[in-house]
Design an enzyme around this catalytic site. Structure first.
Site, PDB file in Angstrom:
ATOM      1  N   ASP A   1       8.405  -7.303  -6.044  1.00  0.00           N
ATOM      2  CA  ASP A   1       7.591  -7.849  -4.968  1.00  0.00           C
ATOM      3  C   ASP A   1       7.255  -9.298  -5.300  1.00  0.00           C
ATOM      4  O   ASP A   1       6.352  -9.566  -6.094  1.00  0.00           O
ATOM      5  CB  ASP A   1       6.304  -7.040  -4.775  1.00  0.00           C
ATOM      6  CG  ASP A   1       5.596  -7.374  -3.466  1.00  0.00           C
ATOM      7  OD1 ASP A   1       5.645  -8.560  -3.053  1.00  0.00           O
ATOM      8  OD2 ASP A   1       5.018  -6.470  -2.850  1.00  0.00           O
ATOM      9  N   GLY A  25       0.790  -1.225   0.000  1.00  0.00           N
ATOM     10  CA  GLY A  25       0.000   0.000   0.000  1.00  0.00           C
ATOM     11  C   GLY A  25       0.819   1.269   0.000  1.00  0.00           C
ATOM     12  O   GLY A  25       0.521   2.220  -0.745  1.00  0.00           O
ATOM     13  N   ALA A  28       8.761   9.014   9.561  1.00  0.00           N
ATOM     14  CA  ALA A  28       8.143   9.096   8.232  1.00  0.00           C
ATOM     15  C   ALA A  28       6.634   8.952   8.272  1.00  0.00           C
ATOM     16  O   ALA A  28       5.908   9.660   7.569  1.00  0.00           O
ATOM     17  CB  ALA A  28       8.745   8.037   7.308  1.00  0.00           C
ATOM     18  N   ALA A  84      11.350   2.066   5.795  1.00  0.00           N
ATOM     19  CA  ALA A  84      10.605   0.828   6.048  1.00  0.00           C
ATOM     20  C   ALA A  84      10.928   0.294   7.429  1.00  0.00           C
ATOM     21  O   ALA A  84      10.177   0.520   8.385  1.00  0.00           O
ATOM     22  CB  ALA A  84      10.930  -0.203   4.969  1.00  0.00           C
ATOM     23  N   ARG A  85      12.050  -0.410   7.543  1.00  0.00           N
ATOM     24  CA  ARG A  85      12.474  -0.961   8.824  1.00  0.00           C
ATOM     25  C   ARG A  85      13.989  -1.005   8.883  1.00  0.00           C
ATOM     26  O   ARG A  85      14.664  -1.359   7.914  1.00  0.00           O
ATOM     27  CB  ARG A  85      11.919  -2.390   9.026  1.00  0.00           C
ATOM     28  CG  ARG A  85      10.509  -2.413   9.600  1.00  0.00           C
ATOM     29  CD  ARG A  85      10.485  -1.853  11.029  1.00  0.00           C
ATOM     30  NE  ARG A  85       9.173  -1.765  11.607  1.00  0.00           N
ATOM     31  CZ  ARG A  85       8.350  -0.736  11.511  1.00  0.00           C
ATOM     32  NH1 ARG A  85       8.694   0.310  10.778  1.00  0.00           N
ATOM     33  NH2 ARG A  85       7.192  -0.733  12.124  1.00  0.00           N
ATOM     34  N   GLU A  91      17.387   1.624  17.857  1.00  0.00           N
ATOM     35  CA  GLU A  91      16.874   2.987  17.997  1.00  0.00           C
ATOM     36  C   GLU A  91      16.766   3.362  19.474  1.00  0.00           C
ATOM     37  O   GLU A  91      16.331   2.524  20.279  1.00  0.00           O
ATOM     38  CB  GLU A  91      15.498   3.093  17.314  1.00  0.00           C
ATOM     39  CG  GLU A  91      15.565   2.804  15.816  1.00  0.00           C
ATOM     40  CD  GLU A  91      14.216   2.901  15.110  1.00  0.00           C
ATOM     41  OE1 GLU A  91      13.194   3.113  15.792  1.00  0.00           O
ATOM     42  OE2 GLU A  91      14.187   2.769  13.877  1.00  0.00           O
ATOM     43  N   HIS A 145      12.718   7.938  12.926  1.00  0.00           N
ATOM     44  CA  HIS A 145      11.563   7.050  12.712  1.00  0.00           C
ATOM     45  C   HIS A 145      10.262   7.863  12.707  1.00  0.00           C
ATOM     46  O   HIS A 145       9.312   7.555  13.433  1.00  0.00           O
ATOM     47  CB  HIS A 145      11.519   5.976  13.803  1.00  0.00           C
ATOM     48  CG  HIS A 145      10.790   4.741  13.377  1.00  0.00           C
ATOM     49  ND1 HIS A 145      11.194   3.481  13.710  1.00  0.00           N
ATOM     50  CD2 HIS A 145       9.665   4.563  12.616  1.00  0.00           C
ATOM     51  CE1 HIS A 145      10.361   2.579  13.204  1.00  0.00           C
ATOM     52  NE2 HIS A 145       9.434   3.218  12.533  1.00  0.00           N
TER      53      HIS A 145
END
Length: 309
Positions: free
Chosen positions: A170, A150, A283, A232-233, A262, A281
């Site tokens: 993907d 998404g 976004a 993302a991560r 973090e 972190h």
């Protein structure tokens, strides 16, 4: 004793909405105080967290939870398997912060390719470095999206509106899925994406399969002068390898919002890398998305508790 414990910041209106029907403990410092959190959660039925609170181990063992609400979408701070074993529902805020992240990524692409985001101090000091700051337009460039869920689709729509070509990798989305045509995106393999893209943005969760997916070898596949965004991560990209790619000049710049640990330590190689923008972190968190995320989670947690009564 509270029925719902909220351990990180949440929109005050959503907290009040929950408080009208349930006994709520809202303490946004609990995420960094695991012993205090465990004590507070011992008798609660619901826990609402962001990404700092670790929902696993002793916390789950000592609580009687029925639901965990996640103010965001990443679930790597929650032991989902242990929750399933205990019959605990895990509710993320799927879709509620897509726009915030997509706008962040697009802003990063504009800054990194234009390359003038760090000029304020030199201009204020009387310098006039126009030639050094001649950057690039995003129009006509190729954006590679690693993952096409998404958020990545929202990024694709905005990037194409700015004249970018968009490709994506993907493996979980079939080649004949209508989303590829709907968003005007071409499906490619990961290595081909890295070799072709002028800019790469990550959009995958952190799993054993994606940890250090972007390592030194894959960074070496990227086009010289390409730019890189990770909202993302942390852990999907090897931070040391990314820093080295920036130091060597192979990559022209990076925007990194998420980190393996973090807060980011001051001694991190990324802290010393050139043309690297670091953010905490953030976004997916805007004033608007915080309202959407908080409202969605509050509603779903309340529904889950009422259904469990």
């Amino acid at each position: 004793m509270a029925e719902i414990v909220i351990s990180e910041f949440m929109d005050e209106a959503a907290v009040a909405e929950l408080g009208a029907s349930f006994d709520v403990l809202y303490d946004k410092t609990l995420g960094d105080r695991p012993e205090a959190l465990a004590e507070a959660a011992a008798g609660c039925r619901a826990l609402i967290v962001r990404n700092r609170t670790q929902v696993r181990g002793a916390l789950l063992d000592g609580a009687n939870l029925r639901v965990v609400g996640r103010l965001g979408v990443g679930l790597d701070n929650i032991d989902c398997a242990a929750c399933r074993e205990r019959g605990i529902a895990v509710i993320p805020a799927t879709g509620a912060n897509n726009v915030a992240v997509a706008e962040y990524v697009l802003a990063g692409l504009l800054m990194l390719l234009r390359g003038c985001y760090g000029a304020s101090a030199s201009v204020a000091a009387g310098e006039w470095p126009r030639e050094r700051l001649v950057g690039r337009e995003i129009a006509g460039k190729t954006l590679g999206l690693v993952g096409f869920g998404g958020i990545a689709r929202e990024v694709a729509a905005r990037a194409r509106a700015c004249g970018m070509r968009v490709i994506a990798h993907d493996p979980f989305l079939p080649a004949d899925a209508p989303e590829w045509e709907r968003y005007g995106v071409r499906a490619v393999g990961l290595d081909g994406l890295l070799a072709e893209a002028d800019a790469v943005s990550l959009h995958v969760p952190l799993t054993p399969e994606t940890r250090h997916l972007i390592d030194a070898a894959r960074l070496g596949m990227m086009k010289p002068g390409a730019v890189f965004v990770n909202a993302a991560r942390g852990g999907v990209a090897d931070e040391e390898a990314l820093a080295e790619a920036l130091v060597s000049g192979r990559l022209a710049g990076a925007l990194v919002d998420v980190f393996e640990k973090e807060p980011l330590k001051a001694a991190s190689p990324l802290a010393q890398a050139p043309n690297c923008i670091l953010t905490p972190h953030i976004a997916g968190v805007t004033q608007e998305s915080n309202v959407r995320v908080s409202s969605l989670v509050a509603r779903k947690v309340a529904e889950a508790l009422r259904g469990d009564a």
